[in-house]
Every structure is written in C-alpha cells, then in structure tokens.
Design an enzyme around this catalytic site. Structure first.
Site, mmCIF file in Angstrom:
data_model
loop_
_atom_site.group_PDB
_atom_site.id
_atom_site.type_symbol
_atom_site.label_atom_id
_atom_site.label_comp_id
_atom_site.label_asym_id
_atom_site.label_seq_id
_atom_site.Cartn_x
_atom_site.Cartn_y
_atom_site.Cartn_z
ATOM 1 N N ARG A 155 41.681 -22.508 -28.123
ATOM 2 C CA ARG A 155 40.491 -22.070 -28.856
ATOM 3 C C ARG A 155 40.466 -20.550 -28.883
ATOM 4 O O ARG A 155 39.788 -19.905 -28.084
ATOM 5 C CB ARG A 155 39.223 -22.623 -28.196
ATOM 6 C CG ARG A 155 39.119 -24.138 -28.274
ATOM 7 C CD ARG A 155 37.792 -24.609 -27.716
ATOM 8 N NE ARG A 155 37.606 -26.040 -27.882
ATOM 9 C CZ ARG A 155 36.499 -26.693 -27.557
ATOM 10 N NH1 ARG A 155 35.466 -26.039 -27.050
ATOM 11 N NH2 ARG A 155 36.410 -28.002 -27.735
ATOM 12 N N ASP B 204 39.521 -16.804 -29.768
ATOM 13 C CA ASP B 204 38.217 -16.198 -29.990
ATOM 14 C C ASP B 204 38.122 -15.581 -31.376
ATOM 15 O O ASP B 204 39.123 -15.400 -32.074
ATOM 16 C CB ASP B 204 37.949 -15.109 -28.947
ATOM 17 C CG ASP B 204 37.882 -15.658 -27.537
ATOM 18 O OD1 ASP B 204 37.445 -16.807 -27.373
ATOM 19 O OD2 ASP B 204 38.283 -14.927 -26.605
ATOM 20 N N ARG C 149 42.658 -10.427 -22.797
ATOM 21 C CA ARG C 149 42.066 -9.174 -23.269
ATOM 22 C C ARG C 149 41.585 -8.315 -22.105
ATOM 23 O O ARG C 149 41.678 -7.081 -22.138
ATOM 24 C CB ARG C 149 40.920 -9.468 -24.238
ATOM 25 C CG ARG C 149 41.410 -10.059 -25.561
ATOM 26 C CD ARG C 149 40.274 -10.662 -26.380
ATOM 27 N NE ARG C 149 39.247 -9.675 -26.688
ATOM 28 C CZ ARG C 149 38.068 -9.992 -27.219
ATOM 29 N NH1 ARG C 149 37.768 -11.263 -27.487
ATOM 30 N NH2 ARG C 149 37.194 -9.050 -27.486
#
Length: 277
Positions: A49, A51, A220
């Site tokens: 999934r 972002d 990230r």
C-alpha cells in the site's frame, strides 16, 4: 487461478494505492480499468500500500478473472483502459498453494525501495517529480558509515509514522546501498561554460533499501535520518540509540514522498515470479 500483474505508476496525482472514497487512488483506477475490460466488477489485491505521492515500477497485484483472457490480451487491453500515469508491465496466471485466493501480501519474499536525492544547486524540472532536491552538499562518507547499522532485524518503532497501525514494529532490513551519480553522468551539457556545479561532483544519490516488510513511512524516515547525518545534524551513533530507545522525535524528518519508488516486489518463482530474493 488468479491473474497477477506487475504494475508501474507515477504516484504524483494519486492519494496512495488503497481504495478510498471520493479520491483518486491506484487501486480505484486499476479496478475501473479491469471492469471496463471484463465488463463486470473486479477487485484487486496488492502487495504494497504505497503512500500518496509514492511511485512504483514493480508493484504486484492479483485478481480473480471471471473468464479467461490470455496474459498478452490483458496487457494490451489495459493499455487502452488505464490512465497515462499507470501501466501494467507484465501479466501471468498463478494458483495459491492453499485453498485461499492468492494474495500478494502474504506471498512476497521482500521488497526493494529506492529513494532518490538531488544535491545540485539547481533543481531539474524533468526529474523533480521523482526526487527530493537538497541544494546543499551532503557528507556521503558519514551516510555510508551509518547505513550498515540499520541492516538486520531490529525494532524500527522510531522509524514509523504516528498513525502506523502495525501490530509489531520489528522488521528485517536485508540491505541498504547508497549509489552516487555525477552531473556529467546525468546531463550531456554538464561541461558547458557558466554552470554553477562541478560536473564531476556528486549530483544524485540513490538509497536502495531491501527488506522483508516495512512500517508506514519507514523507508522515508530512514532516508530522512541518513540525510540528517549527511548534513551533520547528528552522528552515526544516533542510529543505535534510535533502535534501542524507539524515540521518533530523535530521528530525521520524513523525506518527501516524491523521492520514493517501489522498485520491485520479490516474488516466488513457483508462483510465476521473475526471481526470488
């Protein structure tokens, strides 16, 4: 028998992968394209999934076709049905090793993410949708020295978003690699007179992170933490402290989404994968 697709997309104009009411997502667009192809509702199951704003070159999705269309026909049909920022690159049929529908989330052998940084004085309008522009140099040696401490099985609770709902924060990172490209390698006009940057100095840094699974925003935050070390905001010893104490506030910032790409979902050869981890 399920049909699997390897999907690439530019995540800039998507609100992430998962279906959401009233907003444009990868799942919603792909299901709409499949519905037009098969003339009935199709639900897909994705391996990751991603972002909002995150890109993919090797996302894997599965669906249960209501009738048979050869893989080549599926690819050509979707090429006409999907928007320009998304394409199905490969298709193949596979059967789950048990009686349940084949779900990519439970059969992957890991994922490879790449975070791209540009450290030139000026941004590049042809690539800025896919990188984080930092108009100041980074200490690459410090970043390379720090990265190995993140490899292995650790509690990565300091490297997840506040709204992450994972039941456990222990994850295994298999490898982290930093690659550097100079301006001369990227731009045929790099040696022209009047340029600000030295064409033989580092211009782009790519951080490849391979692991079994990841927490929300984990890659990230890893990238943001390595950048903070490269900027001299704290030293490499901070990594061990973060893994020990789990204090998100002491890690680096969450790097912008546009620099992240899901390069590959590692898939079992027994289920039609290109290669295993």
């Amino acid at each position: 028998m399920a049909m699997l697709l390897r999907l690439a997309y530019d995540g800039t104009d998507f609100h992430g992968f998962a279906r959401q009411v009233g907003v444009r997502t990868v799942q919603r667009e792909l299901e709409a394209g499949l519905a037009r192809l098969y003339k009935r509702e199709i639900k897909i199951r994705g391996a990751s999934r991603t972002d909002a704003g995150v890109h993919a070159r090797g996302q894997i999705v599965a669906f249960d076709p209501p009738f048979e269309i050869p893989p080549r026909g599926v690819l050509l049909g979707l090429a006409a049905q999907l928007p320009r920022d998304m394409v199905a690159l490969a298709a193949w049929a596979a059967e789950a090793p048990d009686d349940r529908p084949l779900n990519p989330r439970f059969h992957t052998l890991g994922k490879l993410y790449r975070y791209r940084l540009r450290i030139t004085s000026l941004r590049d309008p042809l690539s800025e949708r896919y990188e984080w522009h930092l108009p100041r140099p980074l200490e690459l040696a410090r970043m390379r020295d720090a990265a190995p401490a993140l490899v292995g099985e650790h509690d990565f609770r300091a490297f997840r978003s506040a709204d992450c709902q994972a039941r456990t924060t222990v994850r295994r990172v298999r490898a982290i690699e930093l690659r550097v490209r100079t301006l001369a390698e990227l731009d045929p006009l790099a040696h022209d007179a009047g340029r600000i940057d030295d064409p033989d100095e580092p211009a782009v840094i790519e951080i490849d992170v391979r692991g079994d699974a990841f927490l929300k925003n984990m890659v990230r935050i890893l990238a943001g933490t390595l950048v903070a070390i490269g900027r001299g905001q704290f030293g490499a010893e901070r990594i061990a402290e973060l893994l020990r104490d789990g204090d998100r506030a002491r890690a680096g910032l969450t790097a912008p989404a546009q620099g992240l790409t899901l390069v590959e979902v590692l898939w079992p050869a027994a289920l039609g994968g290109r290669r295993e981890a």
